[in-house]
Design an enzyme around this catalytic site. Structure first.
Site, PDB file in Angstrom:
ATOM      1  N   GLN A   6       0.807  -1.223   0.000  1.00  0.00           N
ATOM      2  CA  GLN A   6       0.000   0.000   0.000  1.00  0.00           C
ATOM      3  C   GLN A   6       0.842   1.275   0.000  1.00  0.00           C
ATOM      4  O   GLN A   6       0.468   2.256  -0.616  1.00  0.00           O
ATOM      5  CB  GLN A   6      -0.963  -0.010   1.192  1.00  0.00           C
ATOM      6  CG  GLN A   6      -2.186  -0.861   0.875  1.00  0.00           C
ATOM      7  CD  GLN A   6      -3.124  -1.013   2.045  1.00  0.00           C
ATOM      8  OE1 GLN A   6      -2.831  -0.597   3.150  1.00  0.00           O
ATOM      9  NE2 GLN A   6      -4.267  -1.619   1.804  1.00  0.00           N
ATOM     10  N   SER A  20      -3.074   4.357  -6.422  1.00  0.00           N
ATOM     11  CA  SER A  20      -4.095   4.695  -5.424  1.00  0.00           C
ATOM     12  C   SER A  20      -3.921   6.113  -4.906  1.00  0.00           C
ATOM     13  O   SER A  20      -4.896   6.851  -4.762  1.00  0.00           O
ATOM     14  CB  SER A  20      -4.055   3.717  -4.250  1.00  0.00           C
ATOM     15  OG  SER A  20      -4.536   2.470  -4.675  1.00  0.00           O
ATOM     16  N   TYR A  52      -9.456  -5.720  -9.079  1.00  0.00           N
ATOM     17  CA  TYR A  52      -9.881  -5.052 -10.315  1.00  0.00           C
ATOM     18  C   TYR A  52     -11.181  -5.666 -10.835  1.00  0.00           C
ATOM     19  O   TYR A  52     -11.538  -6.787 -10.478  1.00  0.00           O
ATOM     20  CB  TYR A  52      -8.814  -5.248 -11.404  1.00  0.00           C
ATOM     21  CG  TYR A  52      -7.579  -4.428 -11.190  1.00  0.00           C
ATOM     22  CD1 TYR A  52      -7.582  -3.062 -11.399  1.00  0.00           C
ATOM     23  CD2 TYR A  52      -6.391  -5.027 -10.784  1.00  0.00           C
ATOM     24  CE1 TYR A  52      -6.438  -2.308 -11.206  1.00  0.00           C
ATOM     25  CE2 TYR A  52      -5.240  -4.290 -10.587  1.00  0.00           C
ATOM     26  CZ  TYR A  52      -5.276  -2.930 -10.802  1.00  0.00           C
ATOM     27  OH  TYR A  52      -4.154  -2.185 -10.607  1.00  0.00           O
ATOM     28  N   ASP A  76       1.888   2.208  -3.534  1.00  0.00           N
ATOM     29  CA  ASP A  76       0.830   2.170  -4.539  1.00  0.00           C
ATOM     30  C   ASP A  76       0.511   3.577  -5.070  1.00  0.00           C
ATOM     31  O   ASP A  76      -0.388   4.263  -4.587  1.00  0.00           O
ATOM     32  CB  ASP A  76      -0.418   1.526  -3.910  1.00  0.00           C
ATOM     33  CG  ASP A  76      -1.511   1.283  -4.923  1.00  0.00           C
ATOM     34  OD1 ASP A  76      -1.386   1.764  -6.062  1.00  0.00           O
ATOM     35  OD2 ASP A  76      -2.497   0.628  -4.578  1.00  0.00           O
TER      36      ASP A  76
HETATM   37  P1  NAD Z   1      -9.866   0.905 -11.196  1.00  0.00           P
HETATM   38  O1  NAD Z   1      -9.299   2.262 -11.328  1.00  0.00           O
HETATM   39  O2  NAD Z   1      -9.278  -0.214 -11.949  1.00  0.00           O
HETATM   40  O3  NAD Z   1     -11.428   0.963 -11.596  1.00  0.00           O
HETATM   41  C1  NAD Z   1     -12.302   1.864 -10.949  1.00  0.00           C
HETATM   42  C2  NAD Z   1     -13.589   1.155 -10.592  1.00  0.00           C
HETATM   43  O4  NAD Z   1     -14.359   0.928 -11.780  1.00  0.00           O
HETATM   44  C3  NAD Z   1     -13.425  -0.221  -9.932  1.00  0.00           C
HETATM   45  O5  NAD Z   1     -13.987  -0.196  -8.642  1.00  0.00           O
HETATM   46  C4  NAD Z   1     -14.136  -1.164 -10.885  1.00  0.00           C
HETATM   47  O6  NAD Z   1     -14.806  -2.225 -10.211  1.00  0.00           O
HETATM   48  C5  NAD Z   1     -15.115  -0.233 -11.556  1.00  0.00           C
HETATM   49  N1  NAD Z   1     -15.710  -0.724 -12.831  1.00  0.00           N
HETATM   50  C6  NAD Z   1     -15.096  -1.354 -13.855  1.00  0.00           C
HETATM   51  N2  NAD Z   1     -15.982  -1.661 -14.819  1.00  0.00           N
HETATM   52  C7  NAD Z   1     -17.185  -1.177 -14.401  1.00  0.00           C
HETATM   53  C8  NAD Z   1     -18.478  -1.163 -14.970  1.00  0.00           C
HETATM   54  N3  NAD Z   1     -18.750  -1.730 -16.147  1.00  0.00           N
HETATM   55  N4  NAD Z   1     -19.477  -0.601 -14.247  1.00  0.00           N
HETATM   56  C9  NAD Z   1     -19.225  -0.036 -13.035  1.00  0.00           C
HETATM   57  N5  NAD Z   1     -18.034  -0.012 -12.463  1.00  0.00           N
HETATM   58  C10 NAD Z   1     -17.018  -0.586 -13.135  1.00  0.00           C
HETATM   59  O7  NAD Z   1      -9.963   0.468  -9.661  1.00  0.00           O
HETATM   60  P2  NAD Z   1      -9.118   0.948  -8.397  1.00  0.00           P
HETATM   61  O8  NAD Z   1      -9.584   2.274  -7.945  1.00  0.00           O
HETATM   62  O9  NAD Z   1      -7.688   0.833  -8.715  1.00  0.00           O
HETATM   63  O10 NAD Z   1      -9.504  -0.097  -7.253  1.00  0.00           O
HETATM   64  C11 NAD Z   1     -10.156  -1.322  -7.438  1.00  0.00           C
HETATM   65  C12 NAD Z   1     -10.193  -2.069  -6.091  1.00  0.00           C
HETATM   66  O11 NAD Z   1      -8.901  -2.483  -5.660  1.00  0.00           O
HETATM   67  C13 NAD Z   1     -10.747  -1.243  -4.957  1.00  0.00           C
HETATM   68  O12 NAD Z   1     -11.591  -2.060  -4.199  1.00  0.00           O
HETATM   69  C14 NAD Z   1      -9.551  -0.858  -4.143  1.00  0.00           C
HETATM   70  O13 NAD Z   1      -9.845  -0.634  -2.785  1.00  0.00           O
HETATM   71  C15 NAD Z   1      -8.679  -2.083  -4.330  1.00  0.00           C
HETATM   72  N6  NAD Z   1      -7.259  -1.731  -4.135  1.00  0.00           N
HETATM   73  C16 NAD Z   1      -6.535  -2.439  -3.219  1.00  0.00           C
HETATM   74  C17 NAD Z   1      -5.189  -2.117  -3.023  1.00  0.00           C
HETATM   75  C18 NAD Z   1      -4.357  -2.855  -2.014  1.00  0.00           C
HETATM   76  O14 NAD Z   1      -4.849  -3.701  -1.331  1.00  0.00           O
HETATM   77  N7  NAD Z   1      -3.068  -2.563  -1.933  1.00  0.00           N
HETATM   78  C19 NAD Z   1      -4.592  -1.109  -3.780  1.00  0.00           C
HETATM   79  C20 NAD Z   1      -5.368  -0.422  -4.724  1.00  0.00           C
HETATM   80  C21 NAD Z   1      -6.701  -0.756  -4.888  1.00  0.00           C
END
Ligand code: NAD
Length: 387
Positions: A134, A140, A236, A137
């Site tokens: 994290q 994020s 994702y 990252d």
């Molecule tokens: P992202 O930027 O890849 O996508 C943004 C959002 O768009 C996602 O939540 C995805 O589910 C959504 N999406 C994709 N297609 C869609 C559709 N057709 N309709 C509606 N929504 C749609 O995602 P992100 O912000 O990088 O994060 C995704 C997940 O990963 C989150 O839950 C985040 O908390 C998690 N995450 C965890 C860590 C970690 O543990 N180190 C780090 C980064 C993100």
């Protein structure tokens, strides 16, 4: 001693830097030597003098930085734009390591060239989504700022103000904000819209986001679509078929129509962003309403989005945000440079030697090229799919 170098960003309008004086001080303590190009921090309002005070060496040209460095850190590195590639590929020599946002899945040709040149490329886009990662990252940390910016832009463009206002002249009802995609940027956009007093709805294809949406004070929109399969590895979303998206658009229609502001953030790793708002859906929106598309750089979630542009379609404003975190250089550079600092700490041993430890999941997943080869499984998979 391991030397880290940084050169002025060439990505159009990029204002962030990968090293700030504070992180330089920490890196020096860790045993790194640091060298930067003259005027490196100008666009982030940091003077050479401030770097020099932390013991950073300042040289006149990027070539000189590259020659002196073992590792070059970027915000937007080769792969992110032709400007960076054309300038830096000819002067980056065999054995150098680069770290930054390299867009490895969007620009595989550049990754091949880096491999041919025997440059080790480490990409923030490929950092695994695990707890230990994290603090490295960067996607994020930048997405949090993107979510905030989207709300600021929307509030500026919308014909209504966000909060409820009771005045002697009458009561103003709060604006209605609908956020599509509840990842890092989307949740931040919901939370901040709520803080400004709007009525906020949020939606995501991944069902587990419902609780997160509610936890920031927004109402979760249930579309009744079967989405158990929508979750890919690492949190994702998966790319779904066109039939699915068609149904999804149909169900999203009434929520988009009734919103004063729609903020779209839906993305799928390594793929074009799905189209979730069509021209017909925009036609049904009220004049004076706004769409801010955070997915613009990946093609956009709205069919009419033009990356980097603000358009007016029958009174509906559509803003295609590009590089959204880059307008707040002080805070974006602060967060990004800390991600860089934490990543670099993984590349140095206790006795100050450079180590690339493939037993470490963070290093293994983030490495795009090594020893003349593309080594990242996800980049190789994408490469095979594009042949
Ligand atoms: P992202 O930027 O890849 O996508 C943004 C959002 O768009 C996602 O939540 C995805 O589910 C959504 N999406 C994709 N297609 C869609 C559709 N057709 N309709 C509606 N929504 C749609 O995602 P992100 O912000 O990088 O994060 C995704 C997940 O990963 C989150 O839950 C985040 O908390 C998690 N995450 C965890 C860590 C970690 O543990 N180190 C780090 C980064 C993100």
């Amino acid at each position: 001693m391991v030397t880290v170098g940084a050169v002025k960003e060439l990505f159009p309008e990029e204002v962030r830097v990968a090293i700030i004086p504070e992180t330089a001080r920490y890196l020096k303590k860790k045993g790194f030597n640091i060298v930067i190009e003259k005027g490196y921090g100008e666009r982030s309002y940091i003077e050479d003098r401030q770097y020099a005070e932390e013991g950073v060496e300042i040289v006149n040209s990027r070539k000189e930085v590259f020659e002196k460095s073992d590792i070059v850190v970027y915000v937007r590195g080769p792969g992110s734009s032709k400007e960076v590639e054309e300038s830096d590929l000819p002067i980056l020599t065999e054995g150098k390591i680069i770290l930054g946002l390299l867009d490895p899945l969007g620009n595989i040709d550049t990754m091949k060239k880096l491999a041919e040149k025997k440059i080790t490329a480490l990409s923030f886009e490929l950092v695994p989504r695990i707890t230990r990662a994290q603090n490295v990252d960067a996607l994020s940390s930048m997405a949090s700022i993107a979510g905030y910016r989207a709300v600021i832009e929307a509030a500026k463009l919308c014909s209504k103000i966000f909060p409820m206002l009771m005045t002697a002249a009458g009561t103003i009802r709060p604006a209605k904000v609908f956020v599509i995609g509840a990842g890092v940027a989307g949740l931040q956009a919901m939370a901040f819209s709520k803080k400004l007093g709007a009525i906020v709805e949020g939606y995501d294809i991944r069902p587990e986001t419902k609780e997160e949406v509610q936890s920031v004070g927004a109402k979760f929109v249930e579309l009744g679509l079967e989405t158990q399969e929508a979750r890919a590895e690492g949190g994702y979303a998966k790319a779904m078929g066109e039939e699915f998206y068609k149904k999804q658009r149909e169900l999203l229609k009434k929520h988009v129509k009734s919103a004063d502001v729609v903020i779209t953030t839906a993305m799928v790793l390594g793929k074009k962003a799905p189209i979730l708002i069509t021209e017909d859906m925009v036609k049904e929106m009220n004049p004076g309403s706004v769409i801010v598309d955070i997915a613009a750089e990946k093609g956009g979630n709205c069919e009419l989005t033009q990356p980097g542009k603000l358009i007016d379609y029958n009174g509906v404003k559509i803003l295609g945000l590009v590089n959204p975190a880059s307008v707040y250089p002080a805070h974006s550079s602060y967060l990004y440079s800390r991600n860089v600092m934490n990543f670099l700490s993984l590349l140095i041993s206790k006795d100050g030697n450079l180590i690339i430890n493939f037993e470490d999941e963070i290093i293994r997943d983030s490495t795009v090229t090594y020893n003349g080869q593309i080594v990242s499984p996800i980049v190789k998979k994408t490469l095979n799919g594009t042949k």
